[in-house]
Design an enzyme around this catalytic site. Structure first.
Site, PDB file in Angstrom:
ATOM      1  N   GLU A   1       0.814  -1.219   0.000  1.00  0.00           N
ATOM      2  CA  GLU A   1       0.000   0.000   0.000  1.00  0.00           C
ATOM      3  C   GLU A   1       0.848   1.270   0.000  1.00  0.00           C
ATOM      4  OE1 GLU A   1      -3.994  -1.746   2.096  1.00  0.00           O
ATOM      5  OE2 GLU A   1      -2.534  -0.751   3.376  1.00  0.00           O
TER       6      GLU A   1
ATOM      7  N   GLU B   1      -6.966  -7.534  -1.316  1.00  0.00           N
ATOM      8  CA  GLU B   1      -7.558  -7.568   0.019  1.00  0.00           C
ATOM      9  C   GLU B   1      -9.050  -7.309  -0.117  1.00  0.00           C
ATOM     10  OE1 GLU B   1      -5.733  -4.972   2.840  1.00  0.00           O
ATOM     11  OE2 GLU B   1      -3.763  -5.932   2.695  1.00  0.00           O
TER      12      GLU B   1
END
Length: 623
Positions: free
Chosen positions: A199, A271
């Site tokens: 991320e 995710e």
């Protein structure tokens, strides 16, 4: 993983486009899926698809973290994921759990043997998606980075141009790459793919940093394939897609928009959130609703990773925190990492698990394995704890001296967690104000408890910004003492220099107080072993309480701390984690492996109590 609410909502909105007739659709039989069997397998990227041994392959992954699961339960948790219809386990490696001090690695203590966990995945016929960082987020302390980095006052983490950070990253990779390389699918292991960082777009926009991390893996024999995982909006804004990598979407299913970024490389759900994290002071434990999204993914044969299929527990000091870029809106994660996951904290199937198993099973052409039984749980009758030691009787004999105001724990003491005491002498009272409390301070004047200041602003927590200090009395002395307790370091976004202690000015009636002596209390094994017991009843809070409970047998249990205030719990020397009266968590998970038949010692440190109390054990986190 740790993104804000808008990402969560994008994952949980029901997909109205799914028609009821899709319930009956069965995918064409794809043939037997390859499983890790000790022989080399080729995992590669085809045109917008994953290929395993030359055939399209759907990754059905569920995430779990070895460090959050007692090692004795690893096999049961892996089997639970397999019985839900998954074929892959995603794993974060928390760098700071493996290297607490520079160059001091531990790959075998407790639940740190990630190589064994990966080998267990292979033995159980499960592939592995490895996410080794160096940064992982994961609601873990400092996002998995070692807090010793914060001992450098101007260090820039996640920055290829800071040689101190990159030297530490290289040391970490040098240590783990030789352990990963033999476990890659091409070498006969179960690891299909390795994630590069995590991320990054939520933090920065330097694509060259990701390219450098990928190159460092390759230099150490990890050839990939590689992936990245990020929020769609942030990666569109920052333009940090790593060319040639699979693109994992976090909390999103806009595959068309993502494919425009990734070209012909595979796009998947890196995710997907069947639950969500809970912070101290939340009204209740967070949950989710992922069934409609899962049906869509199975119908379209999209690869996915459920974050998380099983969360486990933030044992010790593992729980991290969130904050805004200016370090405000501080929200520490609770000790439980149950996360509303399909497999709950102690390995039991939830209603979501049964629903997801049904959804996945309906789209597969074979029967799923039987669901393993959860480990046994037990109640523990109430037992009493009595005052054992006072923090005030255990001050360090050689405190640090400051002459220019307070400094953070990491910079002054090299202390990453625990407590720190700032003490000064004052001949007068007044209004005491403290800037930069990180994260919770109890204040004392002339030996008397005066109140607390909290960085956490939630219902049930005082929002006081200052405390009145009375005029000192001759018989009591003239010390002003500020005892600071810390939560985990911020692990997401821009606030990555979240040093603990007091990081701003301390003023008395507006006048800066410069001279302080500082005592550190790391609450580690060495410190606890040296505690000097009480010789009299404690007169002020910051007390250790001790008790014992005799058990005929061992099983999992949850220790109920609802009668206590704020602090830490150890069972037979194992730190279960933090508790706090504001909840929503009131019970701490204690695995059977940390208990023993016979006498068990329980130690509690409470910031506010002076009198003993009772604890009992329950079979569940809730209810």
């Amino acid at each position: 993983m740790q993104r804000r609410e808008f990402l969560r909502l994008s994952a949980l909105v029901p997909l109205g486009a799914l028609s009821s007739r899709l319930e009956a659709v069965t995918l064409p039989a794809p043939g037997a899926e390859p499983v890790p069997d000790g022989r080399p397998h080729r995992f590669a990227f085809g045109k917008r698809a994953f290929l395993l041994d030359g055939r399209e392959f759907q990754i059905r992954s569920g995430e779990m973290h070895p460090i959050r699961i007692p090692a004795e339960y690893w096999t049961q948790r892996i089997r639970m994921a397999k019985a839900m219809g998954l074929n892959t386990v995603a794993i974060y490696l928390m760098w700071n759990a493996l290297e607490k001090e520079p160059g001091e690695f531990d790959f075998h203590g407790g639940n740190r043997d990630f190589v064994r966990f990966i080998q267990l995945c292979r033995q159980e016929g499960m592939w592995v998606y490895l996410r080794p960082g160096p940064y992982v987020c994961a609601e873990w302390d400092f996002g998995g980075l070692p807090p010793y980095l914060l001992r450098e006052p101007d260090i820039r983490v996640r920055d290829k141009d800071d040689p101190r950070y990159m030297k530490a990253v290289a040391r970490y990779m040098d240590a783990i790459a030789p352990r990963i390389a033999p476990l890659m699918a091409a070498k006969g292991g179960p690891i299909l793919m390795v994630q590069v960082e995590n991320e990054y777009a939520s933090f920065g926009g330097d694509l060259a940093y990701l390219e450098k991390i990928q190159a460092m893996w390759r230099e150490r024999g990890i050839e990939g394939p590689f992936s990245i995982s990020d929020g769609l909006g942030t990666i569109q804004k920052q333009k940090t897609y790593l060319p040639g990598a699979a693109l994992g979407l976090d909390g999103d299913t806009d595959f068309a928009a993502a494919q425009a970024i990734a070209g012909e490389m595979p796009v998947w759900v890196g995710e997907g959130y069947p639950g969500w994290l809970t912070h101290w002071g939340d009204k209740t434990f967070q949950r989710g609703d992922y069934a409609a999204t899962l049906k869509k993914l199975m119908r379209e044969r999209r690869s996915f990773n459920l974050y998380v299929v099983h969360g486990g527990t933030n044992f010790g000091f593992g729980a991290g925190a969130n904050a805004d870029a200016d370090y405000g809106n501080f929200e520490p994660a609770i000790t439980s990492y149950d996360y509303g996951a399909p497999i709950d904290e102690r390995g039991e199937a939830t209603a979501d698990y049964r629903q997801f198993r049904q959804i996945i099973g309906d789209y597969l052409s074979r029967a799923l394995p039987e669901v393993p039984a959860a480990p046994p749980a037990m109640r523990v009758a109430k037992f009493e704890l009595k005052p054992h030691a006072s923090l005030w009787d255990n001050l360090t004999p050689d405190p640090k001296t400051l002459e220019d105001g307070p400094k953070a724990n990491e910079l002054l003491l090299g202390q990453d967690h625990g407590l720190v005491l700032y003490r000064t002498m004052s001949k007068r009272g007044g209004v005491l104000s403290i800037e930069g409390v990180r994260d919770y301070a109890t204040v004392f004047g002339a030996g008397r408890y005066l109140g607390y200041l909290s960085r956490v602003q939630k219902p049930g927590v005082s929002d006081a910004k200052q405390i009145a200090v009375p005029e000192p009395q001759a018989q009591d002395g003239d010390a002003i003492e500020i005892l600071v307790d810390s939560f985990g370091h911020v692990g997401y976004g821009q606030a990555m220099a979240d040093r603990k202690g007091i990081v701003g000015e301390i003023r008395l009636d507006g006048e800066p107080q410069r001279y302080w002596s500082v005592h550190g209390f790391p609450l580690d094994e060495t410190f606890l072993a040296s505690l000097r017991p009480l010789s009299r009843a404690p007169e002020r809070p910051a007390v250790f309480f001790k008790g014992s409970v005799t058990l005929d047998k061992t099983a999992d249990t949850y220790l109920d701390m609802s009668g206590w205030d704020k602090g830490y719990v150890w069972v037979n020397g194992h730190l279960l984690g933090r508790y706090w009266r504001i909840g929503p968590q009131q019970r701490l998970f204690c695995p059977a492996s940390w208990l023993r038949a016979g006498e068990n010692e329980v130690l509690v440190f409470d910031l506010h109590r002076t009198e003993g109390g009772a604890i009992e054990g329950h079979e569940r986190l809730h209810g």
